[in-house]
Design a protein around this motif. Structure first.
Motif, short mmCIF file in Angstrom:
data_model
loop_
_atom_site.label_atom_id
_atom_site.label_comp_id
_atom_site.label_asym_id
_atom_site.label_seq_id
_atom_site.Cartn_x
_atom_site.Cartn_y
_atom_site.Cartn_z
N ALA A 243 32.38 -8.20 43.59
CA ALA A 243 33.72 -7.78 43.20
C ALA A 243 34.58 -8.99 42.82
CB ALA A 243 34.37 -7.00 44.34
N ALA A 244 34.44 -10.07 43.57
CA ALA A 244 35.20 -11.29 43.26
C ALA A 244 34.76 -11.89 41.93
CB ALA A 244 35.02 -12.31 44.39
N LEU A 245 33.47 -11.84 41.65
CA LEU A 245 32.97 -12.34 40.37
C LEU A 245 33.55 -11.53 39.22
CD1 LEU A 245 29.16 -12.94 41.17
CD2 LEU A 245 31.00 -14.63 41.12
N ARG A 246 33.55 -10.22 39.37
CA ARG A 246 34.07 -9.36 38.31
C ARG A 246 35.59 -9.52 38.15
NH1 ARG A 246 30.04 -8.67 35.12
NH2 ARG A 246 28.42 -7.22 35.79
N GLN A 247 36.27 -9.74 39.25
CA GLN A 247 37.73 -9.89 39.19
C GLN A 247 38.10 -11.20 38.49
OE1 GLN A 247 39.68 -9.78 43.00
NE2 GLN A 247 41.72 -10.10 42.14
N ASN A 248 37.38 -12.25 38.79
CA ASN A 248 37.70 -13.56 38.22
C ASN A 248 37.14 -13.75 36.81
OD1 ASN A 248 39.01 -15.57 40.36
ND2 ASN A 248 37.65 -14.18 41.46
N ALA A 249 36.04 -13.07 36.52
CA ALA A 249 35.42 -13.19 35.19
C ALA A 249 34.92 -11.81 34.77
CB ALA A 249 34.28 -14.19 35.24
N PRO A 250 35.84 -10.95 34.30
CA PRO A 250 35.49 -9.56 34.00
C PRO A 250 34.34 -9.40 33.01
CG PRO A 250 37.87 -9.90 33.95
CD PRO A 250 37.25 -11.24 34.04
N ASN A 251 34.17 -10.33 32.10
CA ASN A 251 33.12 -10.20 31.08
C ASN A 251 31.86 -10.98 31.42
OD1 ASN A 251 34.79 -8.61 29.39
ND2 ASN A 251 35.85 -10.46 28.72
N MET A 252 31.74 -11.43 32.66
CA MET A 252 30.58 -12.21 33.05
C MET A 252 29.29 -11.40 32.97
SD MET A 252 29.66 -13.96 36.72
CE MET A 252 30.92 -15.22 36.66
N ALA A 253 28.24 -12.03 32.42
CA ALA A 253 26.90 -11.45 32.47
C ALA A 253 26.24 -11.93 33.75
CB ALA A 253 26.09 -11.88 31.26
N ILE A 254 25.81 -11.00 34.58
CA ILE A 254 25.18 -11.35 35.86
C ILE A 254 23.70 -10.97 35.80
CG2 ILE A 254 25.14 -10.96 38.34
CD1 ILE A 254 28.10 -10.33 38.21
N ARG A 255 22.86 -11.94 36.05
CA ARG A 255 21.42 -11.71 36.10
C ARG A 255 20.98 -11.87 37.54
NH1 ARG A 255 16.82 -15.19 36.03
NH2 ARG A 255 15.03 -14.36 34.87
N THR A 256 20.05 -11.03 38.00
CA THR A 256 19.59 -11.14 39.37
C THR A 256 18.11 -10.84 39.47
OG1 THR A 256 20.12 -10.56 41.67
CG2 THR A 256 20.00 -8.74 40.08
N SER A 257 17.57 -11.02 40.66
CA SER A 257 16.19 -10.62 40.96
C SER A 257 16.20 -9.88 42.30
CB SER A 257 15.26 -11.83 41.03
OG SER A 257 15.74 -12.77 41.98
N LEU A 258 15.36 -8.85 42.38
CA LEU A 258 15.29 -8.02 43.58
C LEU A 258 13.84 -7.88 44.02
CD1 LEU A 258 17.74 -5.22 42.38
CD2 LEU A 258 18.25 -7.00 44.06
N ILE A 259 13.58 -8.03 45.29
CA ILE A 259 12.24 -7.88 45.83
C ILE A 259 12.06 -6.42 46.27
CG2 ILE A 259 10.67 -8.56 47.68
CD1 ILE A 259 11.93 -11.31 47.66
N ILE A 260 11.16 -5.73 45.61
CA ILE A 260 10.93 -4.32 45.98
C ILE A 260 9.64 -4.14 46.77
CG2 ILE A 260 12.23 -3.45 44.01
CD1 ILE A 260 9.54 -2.86 42.64
N GLY A 261 8.89 -5.23 46.93
CA GLY A 261 7.65 -5.16 47.69
C GLY A 261 7.64 -6.14 48.84
N TYR A 262 8.79 -6.32 49.49
CA TYR A 262 8.88 -7.27 50.61
C TYR A 262 7.97 -6.80 51.75
CZ TYR A 262 10.99 -9.77 54.57
OH TYR A 262 11.19 -10.55 55.68
#
Length: 263
Positions: A243-262
């Motif tokens: 939420a803080a990222l979006r508030q401070n940089a509304p147009n930011m592109a956010i890339r992430t990685s998620l572990i679905i087989g932990y």
């Protein structure tokens, strides 16, 4: 694998110890050249890299034909064994493997995080930041080679500076890099979410060269799994950060990685 051009039949094998297939390939390559050495077809055999760092004692026992094993931070020792002049042969001689317009800039090595699924600290050691002035010097060199975009990488970008300066100084580094002529874009990869330095967002807003982009590996969102992973955060804290990222940089592109087989 490389053969040192000026030293006859000297073979240096750079290994990976992180992915099973790469580990197997590394071991097979070492065995292949150890056999050649026993036949007298090569003079010296050196092994370096992550596999050597993590399993050095086992490798020395199981494959003793190797002349010397080196860890991930033993480049000066390897160069000494090769009789190479570090300053003359290597400084300023980086060869880019990316297209000419962008380059990766590694700002630190190693990681102090205790994530339960990750072996990087075992292979790369603790976090070690590269001084700001050294990184700026590298950036000037890359710019002189035609690089327009710097992609900042590390095992953990957001920890940058704590070991050297006693505080996180990623934002200060970004501002220093933004002053390098001919560098037009600066992009952040591998920003650990826990303890994210919010002054980085201020640098993004004030410096047009810093891309409105963030690669931030969240890995999971469920509290029991995050605790098991030893990520040092919770669902609530993660949502508050996003939420803080979006508030401070509304147009930011956010890339992430998620572990679905932990496991």
């Amino acid at each position: 694998m490389v053969v040192h051009e000026d030293k006859g039949n000297v073979v240096v094998i750079n290994t990976c110890g992180f992915i099973d297939n790469a580990k197997e390939e590394s071991i097979n390559t070492i065995l292949e050249y150890a056999d050649l050495k026993s036949q007298g077809r090569i003079d010296q055999l050196f092994v370096t890299g992550c596999l050597s760092e993590r399993y050095m004692d086992d490798l020395k026992t199981e494959i003793p034909d190797v002349d010397q094993y080196f860890g991930t931070r033993d480049l000066p020792l390897l160069l000494k064994a090769l009789g190479a002049d570090y300053k003359k042969e290597l400084v300023g001689e980086r060869l880019l493997t990316t297209p000419k317009h962008y380059a990766y800039l590694k700002i630190s090595e190693g990681c102090d995080r205790p994530c339960s699924f990750c072996a990087i600290p075992l292979m790369r050691g603790g976090h070690k930041s590269t001084p700001i002035e050294d990184l700026v010097k590298q950036a000037h060199y890359l710019a002189s080679e035609g690089v327009k975009e710097l992609i900042l990488i590390a095992q953990d970008l957001t920890y940058y500076g704590l070991d050297l300066y006693g505080q996180r100084r990623l934002a200060e580094l970004l501002r220093a890099l933004a002053e390098v002529p001919r560098i037009e874009w600066i992009r952040l990869h591998y920003a650990f979410p826990t303890g994210f330095p919010m002054d980085v967002l201020e640098a993004m807003k004030s410096e047009p060269k810093i891309c409105n982009y963030l690669d931030i590996p969240l890995q999971h969102i469920a509290d029991p799994i995050l605790k098991s992973m030893k990520r040092g955060t919770t669902m609530k804290k993660t949502n508050e950060l996003l939420a803080a990222l979006r508030q401070n940089a509304p147009n930011m592109a956010i890339r992430t990685s998620l572990i679905i087989g932990y496991p």
